[in-house]
Design an enzyme around this catalytic site. Structure first.
Site, mmCIF file in Angstrom:
data_model
loop_
_atom_site.group_PDB
_atom_site.id
_atom_site.type_symbol
_atom_site.label_atom_id
_atom_site.label_comp_id
_atom_site.label_asym_id
_atom_site.label_seq_id
_atom_site.Cartn_x
_atom_site.Cartn_y
_atom_site.Cartn_z
ATOM 1 N N THR A 161 -0.323 -1.842 -26.989
ATOM 2 C CA THR A 161 -1.490 -2.252 -26.214
ATOM 3 C C THR A 161 -1.177 -3.684 -25.788
ATOM 4 O O THR A 161 -0.525 -4.425 -26.534
ATOM 5 C CB THR A 161 -2.801 -2.218 -27.046
ATOM 6 O OG1 THR A 161 -2.661 -3.134 -28.135
ATOM 7 C CG2 THR A 161 -3.084 -0.836 -27.604
ATOM 8 N N HIS A 162 -1.576 -4.044 -24.597
ATOM 9 C CA HIS A 162 -1.233 -5.353 -24.023
ATOM 10 C C HIS A 162 0.280 -5.565 -23.980
ATOM 11 O O HIS A 162 0.751 -6.707 -24.016
ATOM 12 C CB HIS A 162 -1.883 -6.506 -24.808
ATOM 13 C CG HIS A 162 -3.323 -6.265 -25.135
ATOM 14 N ND1 HIS A 162 -4.346 -6.639 -24.307
ATOM 15 C CD2 HIS A 162 -3.896 -5.650 -26.195
ATOM 16 C CE1 HIS A 162 -5.503 -6.287 -24.840
ATOM 17 N NE2 HIS A 162 -5.249 -5.669 -25.986
ATOM 18 N N SER A 283 24.449 -2.201 -6.980
ATOM 19 C CA SER A 283 24.219 -3.383 -6.167
ATOM 20 C C SER A 283 25.469 -3.630 -5.329
ATOM 21 O O SER A 283 26.582 -3.405 -5.788
ATOM 22 C CB SER A 283 23.955 -4.583 -7.076
ATOM 23 O OG SER A 283 24.306 -5.794 -6.415
ATOM 24 N N LYS A 289 25.639 -3.692 -11.955
ATOM 25 C CA LYS A 289 24.269 -3.181 -11.845
ATOM 26 C C LYS A 289 24.173 -1.672 -11.697
ATOM 27 O O LYS A 289 24.959 -1.052 -10.993
ATOM 28 C CB LYS A 289 23.567 -3.828 -10.634
ATOM 29 C CG LYS A 289 23.255 -5.300 -10.806
ATOM 30 C CD LYS A 289 22.289 -5.596 -11.944
ATOM 31 C CE LYS A 289 20.887 -5.298 -11.547
ATOM 32 N NZ LYS A 289 20.260 -6.308 -10.731
ATOM 33 N N GLU A 296 11.410 3.007 -9.057
ATOM 34 C CA GLU A 296 10.906 1.856 -8.290
ATOM 35 C C GLU A 296 10.337 2.296 -6.949
ATOM 36 O O GLU A 296 9.278 1.823 -6.509
ATOM 37 C CB GLU A 296 12.027 0.830 -8.072
ATOM 38 C CG GLU A 296 12.349 0.026 -9.313
ATOM 39 C CD GLU A 296 13.565 -0.886 -9.132
ATOM 40 O OE1 GLU A 296 13.674 -1.856 -9.855
ATOM 41 O OE2 GLU A 296 14.417 -0.608 -8.262
ATOM 42 N N GLN A 328 -8.273 12.879 15.950
ATOM 43 C CA GLN A 328 -6.851 13.175 16.167
ATOM 44 C C GLN A 328 -5.979 12.288 15.269
ATOM 45 O O GLN A 328 -4.857 12.642 14.941
ATOM 46 C CB GLN A 328 -6.506 12.956 17.646
ATOM 47 C CG GLN A 328 -5.070 13.266 17.992
ATOM 48 C CD GLN A 328 -4.870 13.425 19.483
ATOM 49 O OE1 GLN A 328 -5.318 14.410 20.063
ATOM 50 N NE2 GLN A 328 -4.227 12.468 20.119
HETATM 51 N N1 ARG Z 1 -5.439 17.110 19.534
HETATM 52 C C1 ARG Z 1 -6.808 17.144 19.210
HETATM 53 C C2 ARG Z 1 -7.040 16.674 17.765
HETATM 54 O O1 ARG Z 1 -6.121 16.579 17.079
HETATM 55 C C3 ARG Z 1 -7.333 18.531 19.373
HETATM 56 C C4 ARG Z 1 -8.790 18.605 19.672
HETATM 57 C C5 ARG Z 1 -9.032 17.978 21.009
HETATM 58 N N2 ARG Z 1 -10.360 18.219 21.451
HETATM 59 C C6 ARG Z 1 -10.849 17.554 22.453
HETATM 60 N N3 ARG Z 1 -12.065 17.837 22.830
HETATM 61 N N4 ARG Z 1 -10.190 16.631 23.113
HETATM 62 O O2 ARG Z 1 -8.130 16.407 17.349
#
Ligand code: ARG
Length: 467
Positions: A161-162, A283, A289, A296, A328
């Protein structure tokens, strides 16, 4: 032909001038959403079949569309598909390819559907499959951990611990602590899968459709457990992706803790383990190394996944109902999360079985840390001292040992008796590290017998995870 149709966009009808070339690139998603292609096709096949069953399409039309979609899918699989930025996204690229392949009837596929419910369906299908494969990968890691725990059940190490030596533990017990984290992670993914596996299709752009559709049938065809109740919600919320990324962030936080311990234990100062050469790099300057790059990197990659979680939370924040183009932006953080998690899980699942455990080094470190001091206090309690007083007595004994620069068990019986007359030579058994380890003999404890029993339970729990 109107100018709009000349613009070659599926939505070009109401437009009189073509899209600005930069805007075309700025608004396109096809460079990254093409990953959804096979899910898009699966969704389209189910949609078209349902439309034909509901007599919105004829059976012949459905057969032609289905055959065309299969061909497009194969071309994509074989890398023979040319993605076009001008066609914006995966959905319109596939639809255009279908029309090019089967002609006019292909234009009927989008009946009773919008890209809004289409893309929400695609992401859910995609994420569902990925969650399933991730959970299988986690299973491999869990099995590697329980194997190692069983092998090293008797290996004594200092528990910390610690980052100060505290009490003796079994290295197997430590591995089982990691296992508990990953077991919960897998269960969390299973739980979040329930909320992923809901069908948006049928929600249309936002308000549903005027056609007589059968959403239950589409859900059945695509193995969705439920149909989304509300069309506005179905196309607009990405909480399922946020929830997944939150679960993924916790996994990465767990991985980063394991990674940190691997790096520490692999250092010359600890030298508790050797990470296999196959998982290290050298390295370019220092010939001696051998660096623990894999843990990591896993530790470092935690940042991108938790960053992706923040990205998705901020993406969703303050969006008015229903769909907005903002959404999107959900794909790249989600895909990056999946790729990162898969790579890190694989790295650990493959590294853990190759770990060389340096048992003698762990014992030596434990012997230096007054590691049985609590056991001596517990012993005094059994002789009748209240725990607080026992704690103080042992504190004095430790002080003396520090002064003399020796371990507790190197003090003489006379020394001990001067602290409390009730003490006799049985204290040397109490101070024995192995006795101290074995004494923690209860459910959830670190005694090797308990660790072995926990391993048996763990194997059963792992086998129950995926059913
Ligand atoms: N490429 C669009 C997205 O990933 C698809 C839907 C687009 N719809 C729209 N009304 N422009 O969300």
């Amino acid at each position: 032909m109107s100018q709009g149709q000349q613009s070659n966009k599926p939505w070009g009808g109401r437009f009189t001038s073509p899209t600005n070339a930069f805007v075309e690139e700025f608004t396109a998603s096809v460079t990254f959403d093409q990953r959804l292609a096979q899910c898009d096709i699966r969704g389209s096949l189910a949609h078209a079949r349902m439309l034909s069953e509901c007599s919105v399409l004829s059976e012949a039309e459905f057969a032609t569309i289905a055959a065309g979609l299969e061909r497009v899918g194969q071309r994509i699989d074989q890398g023979q598909f040319e993605w076009s930025i001008a066609l914006e996204d995966v959905h319109m690229n596939i639809e255009r390819a279908l029309v090019d392949d089967i002609g006019e009837v292909g234009k009927k596929l989008h009946t009773a559907r919008s890209r809004n419910d289409q893309v929400a369906t695609d992401i859910r299908l995609y994420l569902r499959d990925e969650v399933d494969s991730l959970r299988r990968q986690l299973d491999a890691l869990l099995t590697a951990l329980v194997d190692l725990a069983e092998r090293e059940a008797d290996t004594l190490m200092p528990g910390y611990t610690h980052l100060q030596a505290a009490q003796p533990i079994s290295f197997g017990h430590h591995m089982l602590a990691w296992l508990e984290m990953v077991l919960r992670d897998s269960a969390r993914l299973a739980d979040c899968r329930k909320r992923i596996n809901v069908l948006p299709l049928g929600a249309g752009a936002l308000a549903g459709t005027t056609f007589p559709i059968n959403r239950q049938r589409v859900a059945e065809l695509l193995d969705f457990d439920l149909v989304a109740e509300n069309s506005l919600d179905a196309v607009s919320d990405r909480d399922f992706a946020i929830e997944f990324t939150a679960a993924a962030s916790l996994i990465m936080v767990h991985y980063s803790r394991m990674a940190e311990e691997l790096v520490l234990w692999n250092s010359q100062a600890f030298a508790f383990i050797d990470i296999d050469d196959a998982f290290c790099t050298g390295s370019s300057m220092m010939p001696q190394k051998k660096n623990p790059d894999v843990p990591e990197l896993v530790r470092g990659k935690t940042g991108r996944v938790t960053g992706n979680l923040m990205t998705l939370l901020m993406l969703m924040k303050a969006q008015p109902l229903a769909y907005n183009k903002d959404n999107q932006e959900d794909k790249e953080p989600l895909f990056d999360t999946l790729d990162t998690l898969e790579a890190c899980t694989r790295a650990f699942a493959e590294l853990v079985p190759t770990l060389n455990v340096r048992r003698e080094r762990m014992r030596a470190a434990a012997a230096e840390g007054f590691i049985a001091a609590t056991d001596l206090a517990d012993h005094l309690v059994r002789l009748g001292l209240p725990f607080r007083d026992a704690h103080a007595v042992v504190g004095e004994a430790v002080q003396l040992a520090v002064q003399r620069d020796c371990p507790l068990e190197a003090l003489s019986l006379e020394d001990f008796k001067s602290f409390d007359a009730r003490l006799d030579e049985s204290i040397f058994d109490v101070l024995d590290m192995d006795n101290a380890l074995n004494a923690r003999d209860h459910f959830g404890g670190t005694a090797p017998a308990q660790v072995r029993a926990a391993c048996v339970r763990a194997r059963k729990r792992i086998s129950e995870l995926l059913v």
